[in-house]
Scaffold this motif. Structure first.
Motif, short mmCIF file in Angstrom:
data_model
loop_
_atom_site.label_atom_id
_atom_site.label_comp_id
_atom_site.label_asym_id
_atom_site.label_seq_id
_atom_site.Cartn_x
_atom_site.Cartn_y
_atom_site.Cartn_z
N SER A 177 83.19 -38.25 31.80
CA SER A 177 82.50 -38.28 33.10
C SER A 177 81.47 -39.39 33.23
O SER A 177 81.46 -40.13 34.24
CB SER A 177 81.85 -36.93 33.39
OG SER A 177 82.83 -35.92 33.49
N PRO A 178 80.57 -39.58 32.26
CA PRO A 178 79.54 -40.61 32.44
C PRO A 178 80.09 -42.03 32.54
O PRO A 178 79.43 -42.93 33.07
CB PRO A 178 78.66 -40.45 31.20
CG PRO A 178 78.95 -39.09 30.68
CD PRO A 178 80.38 -38.85 31.00
N TRP A 179 81.33 -42.24 32.02
CA TRP A 179 81.86 -43.59 31.94
C TRP A 179 83.07 -43.82 32.84
O TRP A 179 83.58 -44.94 32.89
CB TRP A 179 82.27 -43.91 30.49
CG TRP A 179 81.11 -43.88 29.56
CD1 TRP A 179 80.80 -42.91 28.66
CD2 TRP A 179 80.09 -44.86 29.47
NE1 TRP A 179 79.65 -43.23 28.00
CE2 TRP A 179 79.19 -44.44 28.47
CE3 TRP A 179 79.83 -46.08 30.13
CZ2 TRP A 179 78.06 -45.16 28.13
CZ3 TRP A 179 78.71 -46.82 29.78
CH2 TRP A 179 77.85 -46.35 28.79
N TRP B 106 85.85 -51.25 31.15
CA TRP B 106 87.08 -52.03 31.27
C TRP B 106 87.35 -52.72 29.94
O TRP B 106 86.91 -53.83 29.70
CB TRP B 106 86.96 -53.07 32.39
CG TRP B 106 88.25 -53.75 32.73
CD1 TRP B 106 88.90 -54.71 32.03
CD2 TRP B 106 89.08 -53.47 33.86
NE1 TRP B 106 90.06 -55.08 32.62
CE2 TRP B 106 90.20 -54.33 33.77
CE3 TRP B 106 88.98 -52.61 34.94
CZ2 TRP B 106 91.23 -54.34 34.72
CZ3 TRP B 106 90.00 -52.62 35.88
CH2 TRP B 106 91.10 -53.48 35.77
N PRO B 107 88.09 -52.05 29.04
CA PRO B 107 88.35 -52.66 27.73
C PRO B 107 89.39 -53.77 27.85
O PRO B 107 90.28 -53.73 28.70
CB PRO B 107 88.88 -51.50 26.89
CG PRO B 107 89.49 -50.58 27.89
CD PRO B 107 88.66 -50.70 29.14
#
Length: 485
Positions: free
Chosen positions: A442-444, A449-450
């Motif tokens: 949720s926080p991310w 964007w890897p």
């Protein structure tokens, strides 16, 4: 189907016909003139000369007398001249399955067709056959072939009795009585097959060894390279091709089968069945089975000892088990199981290249501080509880782990069964270790964007050739260099 040119008598009719025609032309006779001498019509002789009819022995004798030669000369398997040899070869290649599949009408041989033209046509046919024989496959075909081989081995409990017996015979003949197999004994085994082991610095990079069948030599990497087990194994694998009567692989599945058989033979020699079963029996009675003990007793690698257990424990002790070699990223590199361990599979049923559960000891052993000893663990899975022993290692391409494990009920026979380490795996349920929990995601979500690392091997074509990946030119140049000395 085209008519065969070889009769049940064993006479090659096409060659016989050419030899009769050769002697007839030498005598300056027409078909009708020769027919009059032996009492048959010229049209009948034409069928014989074209390889479409086999003459009776009495007619053969009459033909030999009329042509001033002997029956043994007429029925010789050698074409009478170069032109005849070319015509016979052309008929053979135009009768092949590969050519008939093209639905192209064969070329009719006439007197006006030059030898050079026939040679060129034959050359094209040979190249067509060579390409057809190449053990090429798409990656999917290769994975399917590998999966089929793995399933066959599982059905046989990974045990090949004929190769076990062959290995023990060869060891006895070479004077091996016990303990770790010596380099000298391996050399004796090669000598008994008519080969000399030669260690060189310039083996082609695409090969592990090269066998010069013509001159009786097996070329191997330098004897000074680390790891005596590897050199002994490579020499034994090269010998196995000869002992097992292998021909050039006809396809990728055949190549994989041959590779399995030579690896199996080498393992049987390095860890002979009779001695290994006695060793394992003592360890089992002491409830002290351990891969590392079998490894040290026979002077082989941890992986070789683990794989050898898969050959022997089910057959001789009724104990199912699994073996895994897993790379540092969690990918399965080598696998065997007949104990029901749940493993990831792709749509073809292939396991190699799939990522194993993070909870398995094959992966979390990489997190252990002490890498010099085996890591023991119980793992609860949807298929039951398994006990595993895992040893990690490193190589130029990265880390890897070797795992041998058994169902819970058989853990009582193994060293390390007292371990308190326990994990729970619910794979293939993705919530086990693949799908992030909401509290983590949720926080991310939408904020990361890897940049993915592309594995270039994904786009690499599968190696072609009867021996996939081997550069034939390099091999032949190598043999030329070493034959000159």
């Amino acid at each position: 189907m085209p008519p065969t040119t070889e009769h049940k008598s064993g006479i090659e009719l096409k060659t016989l016909g050419h030899r009769i025609r050769h002697h007839r032309v030498l005598r300056g006779l027409t078909l009708d003139e020769l027919g009059a001498l032996v009492g048959v019509a010229g049209s009948q002789l034409s069928l014989i000369e074209n390889g479409k009819r086999e003459p009776k022995l009495s007619l053969l004798q009459a033909l030999a007398d009329a042509l001033g030669t002997h029956v043994t000369d007429l029925i010789s398997g050698e074409p009478p001249n170069r032109r005849a040899a070319l015509e016979i070869e052309l008929e053979r290649v135009q009768s092949s399955q590969v050519f008939r599949q093209l639905a192209i009408p064969p070329i009719k041989v006439t007197k006006g067709l030059s030898d050079e033209t026939i040679e060129s046509i034959i050359g094209l046919h040979r190249e067509l056959q060579r390409r057809e024989n190449e053990a090429s496959a798409t990656p999917e075909e290769a994975r399917r072939a590998n999966t089929e081989l793995r399933l066959r081995q599982r059905a046989a409990d990974n045990y090949l009795p004929e190769i076990e017996e062959l290995a023990e015979r060869q060891l006895r003949a070479a004077g091996h009585t016990g303990g770790a197999l010596k380099h000298r004994t391996v050399s004796v085994m090669a000598e008994q097959l008519g080969f000399e082991l030669i260690y060189v610095n310039d083996l082609p990079s695409s090969t592990r060894s090269i066998t010069d069948i013509e001159n009786g030599r097996i070329y191997l990497p330098p004897a000074s390279i680390p790891g005596g087990h590897g050199l002994r194994s490579m020499a034994l694998q090269a010998m196995a091709h000869r002992l097992l009567g292998h021909e050039r692989p006809t396809d990728y599945a055949d190549f994989l089968q041959q590779r399995l058989e030579i690896n199996y033979f080498a393992a049987c020699c390095l860890v002979p069945q009779t001695a290994a079963v006695a060793f394992l029996d003592r360890a089992r009675k002491d409830r002290n089975l351990a891969v590392e003990d079998l490894r040290d007793a026979f002077g082989v690698t941890h992986e070789a000892a683990g794989m050898r257990m898969t050959n022997l424990l089910t057959k001789h002790f009724g104990m199912p088990l699994h073996f895994l070699r897993v790379g540092g990223q969690g990918q399965v590199e080598r696998v065997y199981e007949n104990d029901g361990l749940p493993l990831p599979e792709d749509v073809t049923g292939a396991v190699e290249g799939q990522i194993v559960c993070r909870k398995f000891s094959a992966r979390n052993a990489f997190e252990q501080q002490n890498r010099t000893t085996e890591h023991y663990q119980y793992t609860d899975t949807p298929a039951g509880t398994f006990w595993c022993a895992t040893q990690t290692g490193a190589r130029s391409s990265g880390e890897f782990s070797i795992t041998v494990g058994v169902p819970f009920d058989d853990a009582k026979w193994w060293r390390g069964r007292e371990t308190p380490a326990r994990a729970v795996s619910t794979c293939p349920d993705e919530s086990c270790c693949r799908r992030p929990q909401s509290v983590t995601e949720s926080p991310w979500r939408g904020k990361a964007w890897p940049s993915a690392r592309v594995h270039t091997h994904i786009f690499s074509p599968l190696p072609r050739g009867a021996f996939p990946g081997v550069d034939d030119l390099e091999v032949y140049e190598f043999l030329d260099r070493h034959t000159e000395h």
